[in-house]
Design a protein around this motif. Structure first.
Motif, PDB file in Angstrom:
ATOM      1  N   SER A  30      -2.016  -1.166 -11.591  1.00 29.48           N
ATOM      2  CA  SER A  30      -1.490  -0.508 -10.145  1.00 29.48           C
ATOM      3  C   SER A  30      -0.859   0.852 -10.274  1.00 29.48           C
ATOM      4  CB  SER A  30      -0.434  -1.324  -9.800  1.00 29.48           C
ATOM      5  OG  SER A  30       0.650  -1.647 -10.779  1.00 29.48           O
ATOM      6  N   GLY A  31      -0.742   1.531  -9.406  1.00 28.26           N
ATOM      7  CA  GLY A  31      -0.241   2.781  -9.456  1.00 28.26           C
ATOM      8  C   GLY A  31       0.033   3.596  -8.193  1.00 28.26           C
ATOM      9  N   GLU A  32       0.453   4.750  -8.222  1.00 27.66           N
ATOM     10  CA  GLU A  32       0.886   5.463  -7.138  1.00 27.66           C
ATOM     11  C   GLU A  32      -0.385   6.361  -6.544  1.00 27.66           C
ATOM     12  OE1 GLU A  32       4.192   8.914  -5.833  1.00 27.66           O
ATOM     13  OE2 GLU A  32       3.880   8.694  -7.858  1.00 27.66           O
ATOM     14  N   LYS A  33      -0.449   6.298  -5.136  1.00 26.54           N
ATOM     15  CA  LYS A  33      -1.388   6.993  -4.285  1.00 26.54           C
ATOM     16  C   LYS A  33      -1.173   8.430  -4.338  1.00 26.54           C
ATOM     17  CE  LYS A  33      -1.749   6.458   0.368  1.00 26.54           C
ATOM     18  NZ  LYS A  33      -1.990   7.836   0.890  1.00 26.54           N
ATOM     19  N   PHE A  34      -2.211   9.251  -4.320  1.00 21.90           N
ATOM     20  CA  PHE A  34      -2.078  10.580  -4.117  1.00 21.90           C
ATOM     21  C   PHE A  34      -2.253  10.559  -2.516  1.00 21.90           C
ATOM     22  CE2 PHE A  34      -5.032  10.947  -7.960  1.00 21.90           C
ATOM     23  CZ  PHE A  34      -3.867  11.313  -8.992  1.00 21.90           C
ATOM     24  N   ASP A  35      -1.650  11.821  -2.043  1.00 16.72           N
ATOM     25  CA  ASP A  35      -1.480  12.268  -0.680  1.00 16.72           C
ATOM     26  C   ASP A  35      -2.764  11.898   0.249  1.00 16.72           C
ATOM     27  OD1 ASP A  35       1.257  12.519  -0.753  1.00 16.72           O
ATOM     28  OD2 ASP A  35       0.968  14.845  -0.861  1.00 16.72           O
ATOM     29  N   LYS A  36      -3.674  12.371   0.157  1.00 17.02           N
ATOM     30  CA  LYS A  36      -4.581  12.222   0.907  1.00 17.02           C
ATOM     31  C   LYS A  36      -5.864  11.093   0.458  1.00 17.02           C
ATOM     32  CE  LYS A  36      -4.635  17.024   2.562  1.00 17.02           C
ATOM     33  NZ  LYS A  36      -4.397  16.790   3.680  1.00 17.02           N
ATOM     34  N   GLU A  37      -5.509  10.265  -0.507  1.00 19.68           N
ATOM     35  CA  GLU A  37      -6.286   9.144  -1.160  1.00 19.68           C
ATOM     36  C   GLU A  37      -6.136   7.859  -0.483  1.00 19.68           C
ATOM     37  OE1 GLU A  37      -7.038   7.689  -5.657  1.00 19.68           O
ATOM     38  OE2 GLU A  37      -4.811   7.843  -5.092  1.00 19.68           O
ATOM     39  N   SER A  38      -7.233   7.289  -0.026  1.00 23.12           N
ATOM     40  CA  SER A  38      -7.049   5.849   0.498  1.00 23.12           C
ATOM     41  C   SER A  38      -6.386   5.048  -0.480  1.00 23.12           C
ATOM     42  CB  SER A  38      -8.427   5.518   1.003  1.00 23.12           C
ATOM     43  OG  SER A  38      -9.284   5.010  -0.033  1.00 23.12           O
ATOM     44  N   TYR A  39      -6.039   4.055   0.081  1.00 25.87           N
ATOM     45  CA  TYR A  39      -5.353   3.039  -0.774  1.00 25.87           C
ATOM     46  C   TYR A  39      -6.347   2.235  -1.613  1.00 25.87           C
ATOM     47  CZ  TYR A  39      -0.589   3.156   1.667  1.00 25.87           C
ATOM     48  OH  TYR A  39       0.645   3.625   1.956  1.00 25.87           O
ATOM     49  N   GLU A  40      -7.553   2.135  -0.928  1.00 26.36           N
ATOM     50  CA  GLU A  40      -8.591   1.434  -1.833  1.00 26.36           C
ATOM     51  C   GLU A  40      -9.044   2.108  -2.936  1.00 26.36           C
ATOM     52  OE1 GLU A  40      -8.887  -0.104   2.330  1.00 26.36           O
ATOM     53  OE2 GLU A  40      -8.664   1.802   1.459  1.00 26.36           O
ATOM     54  N   ALA A  41      -9.219   3.619  -2.719  1.00 20.81           N
ATOM     55  CA  ALA A  41      -9.637   4.626  -3.720  1.00 20.81           C
ATOM     56  C   ALA A  41      -8.564   4.722  -5.042  1.00 20.81           C
ATOM     57  CB  ALA A  41     -10.022   5.943  -3.188  1.00 20.81           C
ATOM     58  N   CYS A  42      -7.454   4.611  -4.417  1.00 18.48           N
ATOM     59  CA  CYS A  42      -6.110   4.746  -5.459  1.00 18.48           C
ATOM     60  C   CYS A  42      -6.378   3.297  -6.391  1.00 18.48           C
ATOM     61  CB  CYS A  42      -4.904   4.286  -4.504  1.00 18.48           C
ATOM     62  SG  CYS A  42      -3.338   4.187  -5.802  1.00 18.48           S
ATOM     63  N   CYS A  43      -6.673   2.100  -5.917  1.00 12.54           N
ATOM     64  CA  CYS A  43      -6.509   0.893  -6.364  1.00 12.54           C
ATOM     65  C   CYS A  43      -8.011   0.921  -7.590  1.00 12.54           C
ATOM     66  CB  CYS A  43      -7.058  -0.397  -5.459  1.00 12.54           C
ATOM     67  SG  CYS A  43      -7.272  -1.766  -6.202  1.00 12.54           S
ATOM     68  N   LEU A  44      -8.916   1.669  -7.187  1.00 11.35           N
ATOM     69  CA  LEU A  44     -10.141   1.743  -8.125  1.00 11.35           C
ATOM     70  C   LEU A  44      -9.842   2.569  -9.236  1.00 11.35           C
ATOM     71  CD1 LEU A  44     -13.105   1.122  -5.680  1.00 11.35           C
ATOM     72  CD2 LEU A  44     -12.035  -0.693  -7.053  1.00 11.35           C
ATOM     73  N   ARG A  45      -9.090   3.692  -8.845  1.00 10.20           N
ATOM     74  CA  ARG A  45      -8.895   4.882  -9.910  1.00 10.20           C
ATOM     75  C   ARG A  45      -7.718   4.222 -10.785  1.00 10.20           C
ATOM     76  NH1 ARG A  45      -4.426   7.585  -9.892  1.00 10.20           N
ATOM     77  NH2 ARG A  45      -3.904   7.564  -7.727  1.00 10.20           N
ATOM     78  N   GLU A  46      -6.915   3.559 -10.433  1.00 10.99           N
ATOM     79  CA  GLU A  46      -5.674   3.149 -11.245  1.00 10.99           C
ATOM     80  C   GLU A  46      -6.314   1.884 -12.235  1.00 10.99           C
ATOM     81  OE1 GLU A  46      -2.893   3.878 -12.014  1.00 10.99           O
ATOM     82  OE2 GLU A  46      -2.532   5.402 -10.345  1.00 10.99           O
ATOM     83  N   LEU A  47      -7.519   1.084 -11.487  1.00 11.49           N
ATOM     84  CA  LEU A  47      -8.059   0.162 -12.408  1.00 11.49           C
ATOM     85  C   LEU A  47      -8.776   0.965 -13.620  1.00 11.49           C
ATOM     86  CD1 LEU A  47      -8.988  -2.837 -13.053  1.00 11.49           C
ATOM     87  CD2 LEU A  47     -10.959  -2.275 -11.248  1.00 11.49           C
ATOM     88  N   GLU A  48      -9.480   1.896 -13.314  1.00 14.20           N
ATOM     89  CA  GLU A  48     -10.277   2.599 -14.207  1.00 14.20           C
ATOM     90  C   GLU A  48      -9.414   3.479 -15.285  1.00 14.20           C
ATOM     91  OE1 GLU A  48     -14.117   5.602 -14.854  1.00 14.20           O
ATOM     92  OE2 GLU A  48     -13.150   5.395 -12.954  1.00 14.20           O
ATOM     93  N   GLU A  49      -8.285   3.855 -14.710  1.00 17.02           N
ATOM     94  CA  GLU A  49      -7.482   4.667 -15.720  1.00 17.02           C
ATOM     95  C   GLU A  49      -6.770   3.872 -16.560  1.00 17.02           C
ATOM     96  OE1 GLU A  49      -4.604   6.932 -13.390  1.00 17.02           O
ATOM     97  OE2 GLU A  49      -6.161   8.429 -12.783  1.00 17.02           O
ATOM     98  N   GLU A  50      -6.200   2.501 -16.255  1.00 19.35           N
ATOM     99  CA  GLU A  50      -5.434   1.838 -16.667  1.00 19.35           C
ATOM    100  C   GLU A  50      -6.152   0.841 -17.658  1.00 19.35           C
ATOM    101  OE1 GLU A  50      -2.671   0.051 -14.569  1.00 19.35           O
ATOM    102  OE2 GLU A  50      -1.618   1.909 -14.205  1.00 19.35           O
ATOM    103  N   THR A  51      -7.302   0.576 -17.536  1.00 17.78           N
ATOM    104  CA  THR A  51      -8.110  -0.455 -18.179  1.00 17.78           C
ATOM    105  C   THR A  51      -9.672  -0.346 -18.735  1.00 17.78           C
ATOM    106  OG1 THR A  51      -9.441  -1.494 -16.285  1.00 17.78           O
ATOM    107  CG2 THR A  51      -7.035  -2.319 -16.781  1.00 17.78           C
ATOM    108  N   GLY A  52     -10.056   0.908 -18.022  1.00 18.42           N
ATOM    109  CA  GLY A  52     -11.550   1.339 -18.468  1.00 18.42           C
ATOM    110  C   GLY A  52     -12.606   0.349 -17.564  1.00 18.42           C
TER     111      GLY A  52
END
Length: 128
Positions: A30-52
């Motif tokens: 999990s993690g923080e959403k960027f201003d113009k980022e959707s919640y869905e995009a944030c979810c998938l970005r954090e998944l990749e950043e934190e776990t690969g």
């Protein structure tokens, strides 16, 4: 208000968890959403950043609103299916210490960042 997203990933009745922060507590990716980022995009970005891992959002689960560590928060939880990638820590913030898939029995023994999520996460591990 802090806004973010969280990925609930279950495979073979095990939940994907990350150990994070100075206190080395466990949580789902999990993690923080960027201003113009959707919640869905944030979810998938954090998944990749934190776990690969790469994933596809299956559905929205719920939105948690409240306070965490004295800060107003709004977190969108999504059910995510892993579609690729490989388990590796690549967190740009260098806050992730470990990644693992945990069973319900193991989940019961972990020190959680957000203990209020335990019941909810336990139910998702039990689902096929």
């Amino acid at each position: 208000m802090w806004k973010g997203s969280a990925a609930v990933c279950v495979k073979d009745r095990k939940l994907l968890m990350v150990q994070q922060g100075e206190e080395k507590l466990w949580t789902i990716p999990s993690g923080e959403k960027f201003d113009k980022e959707s919640y869905e995009a944030c979810c998938l970005r954090e998944l990749e950043e934190e776990t690969g891992y790469l994933g596809d959002i299956q559905r929205s689960l719920f939105v948690k609103k409240g306070q965490s560590f004295g800060i107003d928060v709004k977190v969108h939880y999504f059910r995510v299916q892993i579609t690729g990638g490989e388990m590796k820590i690549q967190d740009p913030d260098e806050l992730i210490h470990d990644i693992k898939w945990v069973s319900l029995k193991e989940l019961q023994t972990l020190d959680l960042s957000f203990p209020e999520d335990f019941v909810f996460l336990s139910e998702y591990i039990k689902q096929p």
